[in-house]
Design a protein around this motif. Structure first.
Motif, short mmCIF file in Angstrom:
data_model
loop_
_atom_site.label_atom_id
_atom_site.label_comp_id
_atom_site.label_asym_id
_atom_site.label_seq_id
_atom_site.Cartn_x
_atom_site.Cartn_y
_atom_site.Cartn_z
N ASP A 96 15.93 13.49 19.48
CA ASP A 96 17.29 13.25 19.98
C ASP A 96 17.50 11.74 20.04
N GLU A 97 18.23 11.21 19.06
CA GLU A 97 18.43 9.76 18.99
C GLU A 97 19.22 9.25 20.19
N GLU A 98 20.22 10.00 20.61
CA GLU A 98 21.08 9.56 21.71
C GLU A 98 20.30 9.46 23.02
N LYS A 99 19.42 10.43 23.27
CA LYS A 99 18.63 10.43 24.50
C LYS A 99 17.27 9.74 24.32
N SER A 100 17.02 9.23 23.12
CA SER A 100 15.75 8.53 22.81
C SER A 100 14.54 9.41 23.11
N LEU A 101 14.57 10.63 22.60
CA LEU A 101 13.47 11.58 22.78
C LEU A 101 12.76 11.80 21.45
N GLY A 102 11.44 11.97 21.51
CA GLY A 102 10.70 12.21 20.29
C GLY A 102 9.44 13.00 20.53
N SER A 103 8.70 13.22 19.46
CA SER A 103 7.43 13.94 19.53
C SER A 103 6.39 13.17 18.73
N ILE A 104 5.20 12.99 19.32
CA ILE A 104 4.13 12.29 18.62
C ILE A 104 3.50 13.25 17.61
N MET A 105 3.54 12.87 16.34
CA MET A 105 3.04 13.73 15.27
C MET A 105 1.60 13.38 14.90
N ALA A 106 1.23 12.09 14.98
CA ALA A 106 -0.11 11.67 14.58
C ALA A 106 -0.48 10.37 15.29
N VAL A 107 -1.76 10.27 15.63
CA VAL A 107 -2.32 9.02 16.14
C VAL A 107 -3.00 8.32 14.98
N LEU A 108 -2.57 7.11 14.68
CA LEU A 108 -3.14 6.37 13.54
C LEU A 108 -4.54 5.86 13.89
N PRO A 109 -5.36 5.57 12.88
CA PRO A 109 -6.74 5.14 13.13
C PRO A 109 -6.81 3.96 14.10
N ARG A 110 -7.77 4.04 15.03
CA ARG A 110 -7.94 3.02 16.06
C ARG A 110 -8.96 1.97 15.63
N ASN A 111 -8.73 0.73 16.07
CA ASN A 111 -9.74 -0.31 15.91
C ASN A 111 -10.88 -0.09 16.90
N ASN A 112 -10.53 0.32 18.11
CA ASN A 112 -11.51 0.67 19.13
C ASN A 112 -10.82 1.51 20.19
N CYS A 113 -11.62 2.02 21.11
CA CYS A 113 -11.11 2.90 22.16
C CYS A 113 -11.96 2.73 23.40
N LEU A 114 -11.35 2.37 24.51
CA LEU A 114 -12.06 2.26 25.78
C LEU A 114 -11.69 3.45 26.65
N LEU A 115 -12.67 3.96 27.37
CA LEU A 115 -12.41 5.09 28.26
C LEU A 115 -12.23 4.67 29.71
N ARG A 116 -12.80 3.55 30.07
CA ARG A 116 -12.61 3.01 31.43
C ARG A 116 -12.40 1.51 31.31
N PRO A 117 -11.18 1.04 31.31
CA PRO A 117 -9.90 1.76 31.40
C PRO A 117 -9.55 2.45 30.08
N GLU A 118 -8.68 3.46 30.16
CA GLU A 118 -8.32 4.25 28.99
C GLU A 118 -7.24 3.54 28.17
N VAL A 119 -7.65 2.80 27.17
CA VAL A 119 -6.72 2.08 26.30
C VAL A 119 -7.32 2.01 24.90
N ALA A 120 -6.48 1.65 23.92
CA ALA A 120 -6.94 1.58 22.53
C ALA A 120 -6.46 0.30 21.87
N ASN A 121 -7.18 -0.09 20.83
CA ASN A 121 -6.78 -1.21 19.96
C ASN A 121 -6.68 -2.54 20.72
N VAL A 122 -7.74 -2.90 21.43
CA VAL A 122 -7.74 -4.17 22.16
C VAL A 122 -8.63 -5.18 21.44
N ASP A 123 -8.27 -6.45 21.56
CA ASP A 123 -9.05 -7.54 20.97
C ASP A 123 -10.01 -8.15 21.98
N GLN A 124 -9.63 -8.13 23.25
CA GLN A 124 -10.47 -8.73 24.28
C GLN A 124 -10.07 -8.15 25.64
N ALA A 125 -10.91 -8.42 26.64
CA ALA A 125 -10.65 -7.96 28.00
C ALA A 125 -10.66 -9.14 28.95
#
Length: 292
Positions: free
Chosen positions: A50-79
């Protein structure tokens, strides 16, 4: 359409897309079946519902450079781990745990000590000495006096940086300063518990400048390392590296063994005693976990 998840709350993901629009999205059901959880920082492909309400659905997660679980984040260069020099007092054991986790994930780490106006030059030099051999860059800042912040900003340029630390240390104030506007609620320190009255509840990605992002994460008061093995813990302390293989016994864990090169280095000041005590505390904790 391709975009980046900048915030995730209760199963809803807010995706900033290439067209400049922000869409509120849910992840398709097959993500759960595949045991895939979208994370803040993920680059994703979405379908606009829905463009007017800015609603969407995630279809795919693209390949990650990295993934941290604590904290839960992805694609970071440094902390960046932010602690206050005082109010609240820095918990060196907690800081050590974060550095261990980042060392394991091979994510470069910066230590930021905020509220530097509360300490003397001698106290600042003591803090610098504690982490001199850690392999981390140290920076001292004060949002009250606005010192050290330009140096801090320079360390973040053209990188995606995950920022973490206990509540009440000034994370939100620093991020607001860097982003040149009040993005996050800040508050006084609770006099009773010495923690921030307003704390971050979820991870969120902020644009600081072109190609420069900050990921803020919820404040924490504990960080468990139960998946680590006590015998390999020593490899996550950079201070020990030059002494590996110089002990009397092969596989020395630098705790109770005689003729230990690491303990000798602690004794004569080549390794900071505070860092070594943190190592022993965590080592004994992991050893007891393995025992049971």
């Amino acid at each position: 359409m391709i975009g980046k998840i900048i915030k995730g709350i209760a199963g809803f993901y807010y995706v900033q897309c290439e067209n400049g629009c922000l869409y509120e999205c849910k992840a398709k059901g097959n993500f759960r079946k595949k045991n895939i959880k979208p994370l803040v920082g993920d680059n994703v492909e979405i379908e606009v519902l829905d463009e007017e309400k800015s609603l969407g659905s995630i279809m795919a997660v693209l390949p990650r450079n990295n993934c941290l679980l604590r904290p839960e984040v992805a694609n970071v260069d440094q902390a960046v781990i932010i602690f206050a020099v005082k109010a609240p007092e820095p918990n060196f054991n907690l800081l050590a745990r974060f550095l261990i986790r980042m060392e394991k994930e091979e994510v470069p780490c910066i230590i930021c000590f905020n509220k530097e106006e509360l300490i003397t030059r001698q106290e600042q030099e003591r803090l610098t000495g504690i982490f001199a051999g850690s392999g981390c860059r140290l920076v001292f800042t004060s949002t009250y006096e606005e010192t050290g912040l330009l140096e801090f900003a320079g360390l973040l340029a053209d990188k995606t940086t995950v920022v973490a630390g206990p509540s009440g240390v000034g994370k939100s104030s620093i991020i607001n300063y860097l982003c040149k506007e009040k993005l996050m609620e800040t508050g006084d320190i609770s006099g009773k518990i010495k923690r921030g009255k307003h704390t971050t509840r979820h991870s969120e990605l902020f644009l600081v400048d072109k190609d420069t992002y900050i990921m803020d994460t919820p404040g924490f008061t504990s960080l468990y390392l139960s998946e680590f093995d006590c015998d390999s813990l020593r490899f996550y302390f950079n201070e020990f590296t030059e002494f590996e293989g110089k002990c009397r016994f092969h596989g020395c864990v630098h705790v109770n063994e005689p003729d230990c090169a690491v303990k000798s280095a602690v004794y004569d000041g080549r390794i900071n005693a505070v860092r070594y005590e943190n190592y022993k505390e965590i080592y004994n904790e992991l050893k007891n976990i393995r025992r049971y």
